[in-house]
Motif scaffolding. Structure first.
Motif, PDB file in Angstrom:
ATOM      1  N   GLY A  12       1.755   6.695  -7.125  1.00 37.62           N
ATOM      2  CA  GLY A  12       0.053   7.605  -7.099  1.00 37.62           C
ATOM      3  C   GLY A  12       0.554   8.449  -7.252  1.00 37.62           C
ATOM      4  N   ARG A  13       1.203   9.126  -6.381  1.00 35.14           N
ATOM      5  CA  ARG A  13       1.766  10.320  -5.993  1.00 35.14           C
ATOM      6  C   ARG A  13       3.041  10.882  -7.176  1.00 35.14           C
ATOM      7  N   TYR A  70       8.053   8.857   0.237  1.00 41.94           N
ATOM      8  CA  TYR A  70       7.077  10.438  -0.483  1.00 41.94           C
ATOM      9  C   TYR A  70       7.825  11.171  -0.970  1.00 41.94           C
ATOM     10  N   ASN A 101       5.086   1.419   8.007  1.00 45.62           N
ATOM     11  CA  ASN A 101       4.639   2.568   7.365  1.00 45.62           C
ATOM     12  C   ASN A 101       5.085   3.882   6.668  1.00 45.62           C
ATOM     13  N   GLU A 127       0.743   4.469  -3.078  1.00 44.68           N
ATOM     14  CA  GLU A 127       0.840   5.138  -1.874  1.00 44.68           C
ATOM     15  C   GLU A 127       1.565   6.684  -2.841  1.00 44.68           C
ATOM     16  N   ARG A 132       0.653  -1.009  -0.306  1.00 44.97           N
ATOM     17  CA  ARG A 132       0.119   0.118   0.232  1.00 44.97           C
ATOM     18  C   ARG A 132       0.927   1.232  -0.025  1.00 44.97           C
TER      19      ARG A 132
END
Length: 431
Positions: free
Chosen positions: A46-47, A409, A366, A43, A39
């Motif tokens: 996806g960005r 990220y 995470n 994410e 996941r």
């Protein structure tokens, strides 16, 4: 000084240890490590799939899945990313590594071409890291009950910062955190960050004035102090040495209830300390009596009698200071709580009361996407890494050593951090 918070600053080789009796019951993320990691990567892709870097790797919105990512995106060193990072530093605001605007650079350990390494970060990364901080007090309370009912005397300091040619701030990760609105406006219910030091003292750029103000506030609130610390073991020893050299002036200021203008000139610090410092002849005499003896064994518990533990990094190069800390603290336990860096925050020590030689960290799945390169690496290839050799977080093996590779990220993709980790077990499914 190297700016990494924990492992790479020290050259440590952290060990990830099995859950034992008393370890906090995990959330589902430690039980479903692989699904959480899938996941997280989804994410991130996806960005960031529309960034220049990932497009150059052959990814697009229709192929942004885990298998394609592993097949097409190479393992990268800082030198490979440096041209992209330099363009951002020079003012290029196009989506190069991240579709979210780079908010600042965090200076990392080591150099490239004689300059500090610059790690891009984005605004929401600070909130993600704050989640890890929020777990610290619940974990600490399991081993030091009631720790959240008092305060921490922590000697914390900001470091100098610079501007890149494009106008972005570049500074150490802790300086970024202390200067953030998230830290400065932290709620009163944030028990881990309930410090004796006013924020103005922590943010004071003058290291002497900052230390002096933090020490005097810690002395004034000595019965409230339940934990005492600094980032590094060496930093806490510097604070004790500071007390040895300055106790007479500190006692004089406590007696009058006013900071000497010869010592602290920063107006914001003087104002903040004035809310805590009151004339106290008894406390001033106590400080004189304890510090004039010449015997500094157990000085921590003599002055701060309710202290339950020291909170400092004592792994790697800091291990040499453990005997001195034991001498000054009267043998208090030393908690070494978090494994983190300017690139990413990784995990927590779920057994903070363990011996310094047994410090271990559980990776939180995470926080980023983690892969592991088995050690030793085949140097016959000239340092070129076969990405197919990388192992997922959920598939590392106990007893093996791996080099850490991260995808974040903020736009680092399959980046070799340089840390080597030894796996000794698992907390649920999390190594």
């Amino acid at each position: 000084m190297r700016q990494r918070l924990l492992v790479r600053w020290l050259g440590a080789r952290p060990r990830l240890r099995r859950q034992e009796s008393g370890t906090p019951r995990s959330c589902s993320s430690s039980r479903n490590v692989d699904s959480v990691q899938e996941r997280v990567l989804a994410e991130i892709l996806g960005r960031n799939v529309d960034t220049e870097y990932l497009r150059n790797c052959g990814l697009d919105g229709g192929t942004a899945d885990r298998a394609t990512f592993r097949a097409k995106v190479p393992v990268a060193s800082y030198d490979a990313l440096h041209p992209y990072i330099q363009r951002i530093a020079n003012g290029d605001r196009s989506p190069i590594l991240s579709t979210h605007p780079v908010s600042e650079f965090l200076t990392s350990s080591g150099t490239s071409g004689g300059e500090p390494k610059l790690m891009p970060t984005v605004e929401d990364e600070l909130h993600r890291r704050q989640l890890l901080y929020s777990l610290l007090m619940p974990v600490m309370n399991l081993y030091f009950p009631g720790l959240d009912s008092g305060k921490g005397l922590y000697f914390l300091f900001v470091k100098p910062e610079t501007k890149t040619p494009g106008g972005l701030t570049a500074r150490p990760v802790l300086t970024s955190y202390y200067k953030s609105e998230l830290f400065k406006n932290r709620p009163s219910c944030d028990t881990y960050h309930n410090y004796t030091s006013p924020t103005a003292a922590i943010l004071c750029a003058d290291a002497f004035q900052s230390m002096y103000a933090q020490m005097v506030c810690g002395l004034c609130q000595r019965h409230d102090v339940l934990r005492l610390g600094a980032v590094f073991a060496s930093g806490l020893l510097r604070a004790i040495r500071f007390l040895q050299l300055n106790w007479e002036q500190l006692a004089a200021d406590i007696e009058t209830g006013v900071l000497s203008p010869r010592v602290v000139t920063d107006a914001s610090v003087r104002e903040a300390v004035a809310a805590i410092l009151r004339p106290d002849a008894d406390l001033a005499q106590f400080v004189r009596d304890e510090c004039c003896k010449g015997d500094w064994a157990g000085i921590v518990t003599r002055i701060w009698p309710n202290t339950k533990c020291l909170d400092v990094i004592v792994t790697g190069a800091m291990a040499q200071y453990v005997p001195a800390l034991r001498h000054y603290s009267g043998g208090l336990p030393m908690a070494c709580t978090m494994y983190a860096s300017s690139e990413c925050y990784f995990g927590l020590n779920l057994r903070p009361r363990c011996d310094p030689s047994e410090v271990a960290y559980t990776i939180m799945p995470n926080m980023g996407y983690f892969e592991f390169l088995p050690v030793p690496v085949d140097e016959a290839t000239g340092g070129v890494v076969d990405a197919g050799n990388l192992v997922d977080l959920a598939r590392v093996e106990a007893g093996r050593e791996y080099e850490l590779v991260i995808t974040t990220y903020s736009g680092l993709n399959r980046y070799r951090v340089g840390d080597v980790l030894r796996v000794t077990g698992f907390h649920n499914a999390a190594p």
